[in-house]
Scaffold this active site. Structure first.
Site, PDB file in Angstrom:
ATOM      1  CG  ASP A  16      33.008  -1.980  26.014  1.00  0.00           C
ATOM      2  OD1 ASP A  16      32.259  -1.882  25.031  1.00  0.00           O
ATOM      3  OD2 ASP A  16      33.979  -2.768  26.059  1.00  0.00           O
TER       4      ASP A  16
ATOM      5  CD  GLN B 246      36.590  -1.411  28.263  1.00  0.00           C
ATOM      6  OE1 GLN B 246      36.809  -0.797  27.213  1.00  0.00           O
ATOM      7  NE2 GLN B 246      35.743  -2.432  28.310  1.00  0.00           N
TER       8      GLN B 246
ATOM      9  NE  ARG C 268      30.918 -13.291  25.167  1.00  0.00           N
ATOM     10  CZ  ARG C 268      31.613 -12.150  25.088  1.00  0.00           C
ATOM     11  NH1 ARG C 268      32.206 -11.645  26.157  1.00  0.00           N
ATOM     12  NH2 ARG C 268      31.713 -11.517  23.935  1.00  0.00           N
TER      13      ARG C 268
ATOM     14  CG  ASP D  97      35.156  -9.694  27.233  1.00  0.00           C
ATOM     15  OD1 ASP D  97      34.407  -9.719  26.246  1.00  0.00           O
ATOM     16  OD2 ASP D  97      35.817  -8.693  27.566  1.00  0.00           O
TER      17      ASP D  97
ATOM     18  CD  GLU E 224      34.769 -11.786  22.731  1.00  0.00           C
ATOM     19  OE1 GLU E 224      34.440 -11.106  21.747  1.00  0.00           O
ATOM     20  OE2 GLU E 224      35.586 -11.382  23.561  1.00  0.00           O
TER      21      GLU E 224
ATOM     22  CG  HIS F 195      27.262  -8.086  22.895  1.00  0.00           C
ATOM     23  ND1 HIS F 195      27.759  -9.373  22.828  1.00  0.00           N
ATOM     24  CD2 HIS F 195      28.287  -7.312  23.328  1.00  0.00           C
ATOM     25  CE1 HIS F 195      29.016  -9.367  23.218  1.00  0.00           C
ATOM     26  NE2 HIS F 195      29.370  -8.140  23.529  1.00  0.00           N
ATOM     27  CG  ASP F 196      30.776  -7.412  20.475  1.00  0.00           C
ATOM     28  OD1 ASP F 196      30.599  -6.290  20.987  1.00  0.00           O
ATOM     29  OD2 ASP F 196      31.427  -8.317  21.019  1.00  0.00           O
TER      30      ASP F 196
HETATM   31  C1  GLC Z   1      34.404  -8.330  23.875  1.00  0.00           C
HETATM   32  C2  GLC Z   1      32.956  -7.916  24.003  1.00  0.00           C
HETATM   33  C3  GLC Z   1      32.800  -6.499  23.529  1.00  0.00           C
HETATM   34  C4  GLC Z   1      33.687  -5.613  24.374  1.00  0.00           C
HETATM   35  C5  GLC Z   1      35.129  -6.117  24.388  1.00  0.00           C
HETATM   36  C6  GLC Z   1      35.936  -5.457  25.472  1.00  0.00           C
HETATM   37  O1  GLC Z   1      34.828  -8.336  22.576  1.00  0.00           O
HETATM   38  O2  GLC Z   1      32.136  -8.784  23.282  1.00  0.00           O
HETATM   39  O3  GLC Z   1      31.468  -6.079  23.608  1.00  0.00           O
HETATM   40  O4  GLC Z   1      33.650  -4.317  23.852  1.00  0.00           O
HETATM   41  O5  GLC Z   1      35.212  -7.495  24.652  1.00  0.00           O
HETATM   42  O6  GLC Z   1      35.564  -5.962  26.734  1.00  0.00           O
END
Ligand code: GLC
Length: 635
Positions: free
Chosen positions: A134, A245, A275, A277, A319, A388-389
């Site tokens: 990921d 994950q 950040r 996440d 985030e 990046h998303d």
């Molecule tokens: C956040 C990241 C993304 C990732 C997700 C899981 O949203 O920006 O790229 O897939 O978390 O970690």
């Protein structure tokens, strides 16, 4: 006068400095312990004991905090608005794609400084699991750097270099999940009860099924469902994202203490911004979508308070890509006001920029901002155009209805438009995670391709190329000028890098088309920024010019609010920033046609002789296609 001279004179009369250091630490504890306790009490019955163990973690890490970072701590305590200043600007890049490895990044500092960057977010670079990971968001070891990028020493050295150049390093702290190969997960797989308790593991489908009734799916395409059966665990483990994950269990205080230790340890290496996440997902509650639960904010408050004691130089960036009414809590509402993250992503602003570019109509934009909750003045948004998303078309039904649109239809229009399927669309993008059940469809693509540069170049029509460049500059002007936060430039957008279709050739990327917008930096293209008349020159200097203008405008300080202004022309967006030095009114033309200058609307705001701070010239009589102006009353 030299600072040193002043200080020397002062120190002549001050024999015992140690007293001041102890008093300083005591002051931090005095200020932040109540917040730490309050946060812990909201989630853990044994809060006092957890707090005492946190004190040990803090003491251990403070003992190792390098002197120059301690000095930074003090500077930040005395400049709490450091991240809100008009000169702040961020840049987001993948280490390997930008510069090969961490040492390569250090060599590119002059490029970053040339653009005006003061904050660098390097995408996940801690050791991920092997194979699919990921984009690094499946971490196998938080205390090791990916070997192809360098070592922890290289990371520390890079942080030091960046700091000397006035650039803060931001790293992802993936705190909702770890890789199935992380030592905690390995121990759980071996059956160690201490580590099984770090995860959500269920012996059968009873609980998972009960949760699934109200849980959405993040990656319905390649990771359906939220639980994964694991033979070694002999159970179903919670996996919000991919099956490898594993969500960690924050209701276990051991998890809190582990992450606190990690943050402080990485902060001691020189990381300045974390950040957080996928933070929205960190607390689970049956019968809900398991996002944005109140405990998330209590835990953030506790972490935040502890880190303010142990590493005050550090800032948190949440985030949370969630609806505005949920999002605002990540910057602090109610009892958490001013006590959680300093920064959070302004997803609405990003979506509305793309929406108005497609429709050439700003009414929905104005409406959405009008209804957007006001943030605490001590915080800031991370404003952006791309990252990046993928782009999720987060258009609220309420806002759409208020301007006579149907929410679902507009979302469909945007997804169609940006995958190039709408008649007359200038965009080139790909659909991401189409969900037939909800009708949801997101979009992948680089800003330049979405804004029309790819199609224009193929057409060979210079007029279309010109429009695409102006469209990109307008979009940048809006999020750079928005002013309530730090603008983040996504690597390559300053040069107009296009979609990278080669991801399909990489086995671990081919199923995830977010790699379409994660290209290699093209340094040959970057060189062309020096050549007048090139696309690269126009974009690079256009964006750099906006950042320079922003840095010299006091009204851009993030403490002050931005308000949209209703006016008669649906192609124009007007944003107003109040300030003790007088208001700044921004005018953006979202159409490829000339528009009359909105004199009347500006006069109502007290700008009778509007003066543009981007060009430092009086306002023009009409607006060029995609024109952007940052206006004050002529001095
Ligand atoms: C956040 C990241 C993304 C990732 C997700 C899981 O949203 O920006 O790229 O897939 O978390 O970690």
């Amino acid at each position: 006068m030299e600072r040193g001279t002043f200080l020397a004179r002062l120190l002549e009369r001050l024999p015992d400095l140690e007293v001041y250091r102890a008093a300083e630490l005591e002051a931090r504890v005095h200020r932040h312990l109540p917040d730490l306790l309050e946060g812990l009490q909201a989630v853990y019955p044994e809060a006092e004991e957890v707090a005492l163990r946190a004190a040990e973690v803090l003491g251990r890490n403070l003992a190792e905090r390098p002197p120059d970072l301690q000095a930074l701590d003090l500077r930040r305590i005395h400049t709490p608005d450091w991240f809100q200043k008009p000169e702040m600007c961020g840049y987001i890049a993948y280490t390997e794609r930008f510069a090969g490895n961490l040492r390569g990044v250090a060599e590119r500092i002059p490029y970053l400084k040339e653009l005006g960057v003061r904050y660098l977010h390097l995408m996940p670079l801690l050791l991920p699991r092997e194979g699919e990971n990921d984009g690094g968001y499946a971490v196998a070891d938080y205390r090791q750097v990916r070997p192809d990028l360098g070592t922890m020493d290289d990371l520390e050295a890079l942080c030091t270099r960046l700091r000397q150049e006035g650039i803060s390093l931001c790293l992802d702290l993936v705190l909702n999940h770890v890789a199935r190969e992380h030592p905690w997960a390995l121990a759980a797989r071996r059956g160690d009860p201490r580590y099984r308790a770090y995860f959500y593991i269920y012996p059968d489908r009873t609980q998972p099924d009960a949760f699934e009734r109200t849980l959405p799916e993040v990656f319905p395409d390649f990771a359906p469902g939220n639980f994964t059966w694991d033979d070694e665990l002999e159970g179903w483990v919670w996996t919000t994202f991919n099956r490898w994950q594993w969500d960690v269990n924050w209701s276990n205080p051991e998890v809190f203490l582990e992450y606190l230790d990690l943050i402080l340890w990485l902060a001691n290496k020189g990381v300045e911004v974390f950040r957080l996440d996928a933070i929205a997902f960190t607390w689970k509650r049956l019968g809900t979508n398991c996002q944005n639960q109140p405990e998330v904010h209590a835990l953030t408050q506790a972490l935040r308070a502890a880190v303010r004691i142990g590493a005050p130089a550090v800032a948190f960036k949440a985030e949370a890509i969630v609806a505005p009414e949920d999002l605002i809590a990540y910057l602090g509402t109610g009892k958490h006001y001013g006590k959680v993250s300093e920064l959070a992503y302004h997803n609405t602003l990003m979506v509305q920029i793309w929406s108005s570019l497609a429709s050439r109509d700003t009414r929905l934009f104005t409406q959405a901002l009008q209804r957007f909750p006001e943030k605490p003045p001590s915080t800031a948004w991370a404003t952006y155009l791309r990252c990046h998303d993928d782009i999720g078309w987060a258009i609220s039904d309420t806002d759409a209805a208020a301007v006579g649109l149907d929410g679902a239809a507009h979302r469909r229009f945007l997804a169609d438009f940006y995958q190039g399927d709408f008649p007359g669309s200038f965009a080139r993008g790909l659909p991401f995670q189409e969900n037939p059940q909800t009708g949801d469809r997101r979009t992948s693509g680089m800003a330049a391709s979405l804004a029309g540069l790819e199609a224009a170049l193929e057409s060979g029509n210079p007029r279309l190329v010109n429009l695409a460049i102006e469209r990109l500059l307008l979009a940048h002007a809006v999020f750079i000028g928005y002013g309530e936060g730090i603008p983040l430039i996504y690597m390559g957008d300053e040069l107009g890098l296009l979609n990278d279709y080669s991801y399909t050739e990489e086995p671990t990327h081919k199923d995830d088309n977010r790699w379409l917008h994660r290209p290699q930096m093209d340094w040959a293209k970057a060189e062309r920024r020096h050549q007048e008349g090139t696309i690269e020159h126009r974009l690079f200097h256009g964006i750099k010019g906006l950042l320079e203008a922003r840095a010299r405008i006091p009204q851009m300080h993030a403490a002050f609010p931005t308000r949209p202004l209703w006016q008669a022309n649906p192609h124009l967006l007007l944003l107003k920033r109040e300030h003790p030095l007088g208001p700044l009114v921004q005018v953006y033309n979202f159409s490829e046609e000339e528009q009359p200058f909105p004199f009347e609307a500006l006069r109502r705001e007290g700008l009778v002789q509007p003066f543009d701070r981007i060009t430092e010239a009086p306002a023009p009589a009409y607006l060029r296609p995609y024109e952007r102006l940052w206006l004050i009353q002529r001095p």
